[in-house]
Enzyme design. Sequence first.
Site, PDB file in Angstrom:
ATOM      1  N   ASP A 181       0.857  -1.190   0.000  1.00 42.96           N
ATOM      2  CA  ASP A 181       0.000   0.000   0.000  1.00 42.96           C
ATOM      3  C   ASP A 181       0.894   1.240   0.000  1.00 42.96           C
ATOM      4  O   ASP A 181       1.809   1.361   0.825  1.00 42.96           O
ATOM      5  CB  ASP A 181      -0.900   0.007   1.236  1.00 42.96           C
ATOM      6  CG  ASP A 181      -2.006   1.051   1.114  1.00 42.96           C
ATOM      7  OD1 ASP A 181      -2.983   0.783   0.393  1.00 42.96           O
ATOM      8  OD2 ASP A 181      -1.888   2.113   1.742  1.00 42.96           O
ATOM      9  N   ASN A 189      -2.874  12.927  -3.944  1.00 38.94           N
ATOM     10  CA  ASN A 189      -4.027  13.306  -4.783  1.00 38.94           C
ATOM     11  C   ASN A 189      -4.639  14.631  -4.339  1.00 38.94           C
ATOM     12  O   ASN A 189      -4.960  15.494  -5.158  1.00 38.94           O
ATOM     13  CB  ASN A 189      -5.094  12.206  -4.722  1.00 38.94           C
ATOM     14  CG  ASN A 189      -4.819  11.074  -5.695  1.00 38.94           C
ATOM     15  OD1 ASN A 189      -4.207  11.285  -6.740  1.00 38.94           O
ATOM     16  ND2 ASN A 189      -5.265   9.881  -5.358  1.00 38.94           N
ATOM     17  N   HIS A 194      -5.229  14.508  -9.163  1.00 41.34           N
ATOM     18  CA  HIS A 194      -5.249  13.095  -9.550  1.00 41.34           C
ATOM     19  C   HIS A 194      -4.233  12.764 -10.636  1.00 41.34           C
ATOM     20  O   HIS A 194      -3.791  11.611 -10.748  1.00 41.34           O
ATOM     21  CB  HIS A 194      -6.660  12.697 -10.004  1.00 41.34           C
ATOM     22  CG  HIS A 194      -7.622  12.605  -8.863  1.00 41.34           C
ATOM     23  ND1 HIS A 194      -7.664  11.540  -8.009  1.00 41.34           N
ATOM     24  CD2 HIS A 194      -8.573  13.471  -8.423  1.00 41.34           C
ATOM     25  CE1 HIS A 194      -8.597  11.717  -7.090  1.00 41.34           C
ATOM     26  NE2 HIS A 194      -9.162  12.903  -7.323  1.00 41.34           N
ATOM     27  N   ASP A 198      -1.789   9.604 -10.626  1.00 42.65           N
ATOM     28  CA  ASP A 198      -1.601   8.692 -11.760  1.00 42.65           C
ATOM     29  C   ASP A 198      -0.122   8.555 -12.115  1.00 42.65           C
ATOM     30  O   ASP A 198       0.356   7.453 -12.436  1.00 42.65           O
ATOM     31  CB  ASP A 198      -2.373   9.202 -12.975  1.00 42.65           C
ATOM     32  CG  ASP A 198      -3.874   9.023 -12.822  1.00 42.65           C
ATOM     33  OD1 ASP A 198      -4.300   8.352 -11.851  1.00 42.65           O
ATOM     34  OD2 ASP A 198      -4.622   9.566 -13.667  1.00 42.65           O
ATOM     35  N   GLU A 224      -4.474   2.147  -4.784  1.00 37.59           N
ATOM     36  CA  GLU A 224      -3.019   2.143  -4.584  1.00 37.59           C
ATOM     37  C   GLU A 224      -2.542   0.856  -3.916  1.00 37.59           C
ATOM     38  O   GLU A 224      -1.409   0.783  -3.447  1.00 37.59           O
ATOM     39  CB  GLU A 224      -2.603   3.362  -3.738  1.00 37.59           C
ATOM     40  CG  GLU A 224      -3.029   3.317  -2.282  1.00 37.59           C
ATOM     41  CD  GLU A 224      -4.402   3.889  -2.025  1.00 37.59           C
ATOM     42  OE1 GLU A 224      -4.663   4.297  -0.882  1.00 37.59           O
ATOM     43  OE2 GLU A 224      -5.234   3.924  -2.966  1.00 37.59           O
TER      44      GLU A 224
END
Length: 303
Positions: A181, A189, A194, A198, A224
Amino acid sequence: MSRIITDITRTKPSRRPIRPSGDPHQRFGFLQVLRGVEVGHFYVMKSEGEIVYLGRGREATFRLSHESVSRIHASVTQDSKGGFLLKDEGSTNGTIVAGRKIKRKILYPGDKFYVGDLLLRFDLMDQEDLDFQVELRQRAAAATRDALTGLLAKAYWLEEIPKLIRFSQKKNIGLGLLVIDLDHFKEINDSHGHQAGDAVLHAVGTTILGNIRENDLSIRYGGEELIIILHDLHEQAALDAAERLRRELERSPVAFGAERLSVTASFGLAMLRESENAEQLFGRADQALYRAKAEGRNRVCLG
């Protein structure tokens, strides 16, 4: 910069007898790179009397492209009685077993040895083992991949992993599951948008694919959260692999516009147990992941 190499050739190999067989369960010599360049690269010896030359030269049967390896570095010979002999062929850096340079040594299933800086393992596999190795790669190559990370899609976990688990249990092959994680991903974010998230996921996927073995499988499980299946590894080797990947992510900030975004991850590792299914294995790895996050993140915990 100095390097520290942990010598895992000192582990005691299995002393199963090596006998030729004319039945479908006949076992073949199997050489595989465990550490260094071309990790996962393997060679199968199927012919009685076969001599496999290991080296980086074009004349080598099993080519190992690394500067520490001589053009013809070592050889492995299968004799008429089904035995296998490792021999150094006058290499510059030596062929090393259990921390000592050798001239020749009889190989037993599970033996590990260094050819230059590359660590290899010798084992015996029957046709079922070999077929499964090939099918595993073919299924992974044909599977749908996540467009953003380049990792296998979650459907692969649902469809294929139960088969791998059953095979590993049947053959008593070590299998580790890493659940990963990304730390503070929501903050990336929220703070940068975002598109930054990405970019991080894409970079992390690239780093993972560049740092796992050919026979390991990496999956984007969701958001994630990522999964890596470490096939044919014992517990300490799996922990070492997880720690190497953790360090690689930590020292690989992601470029986003004019900024460089720091990325770390928490890892939960579980080793497959007898009679355990995929759900149970994932549950233990997931619990280990939560412990890694509770203890401060950016670490590996074993479940």
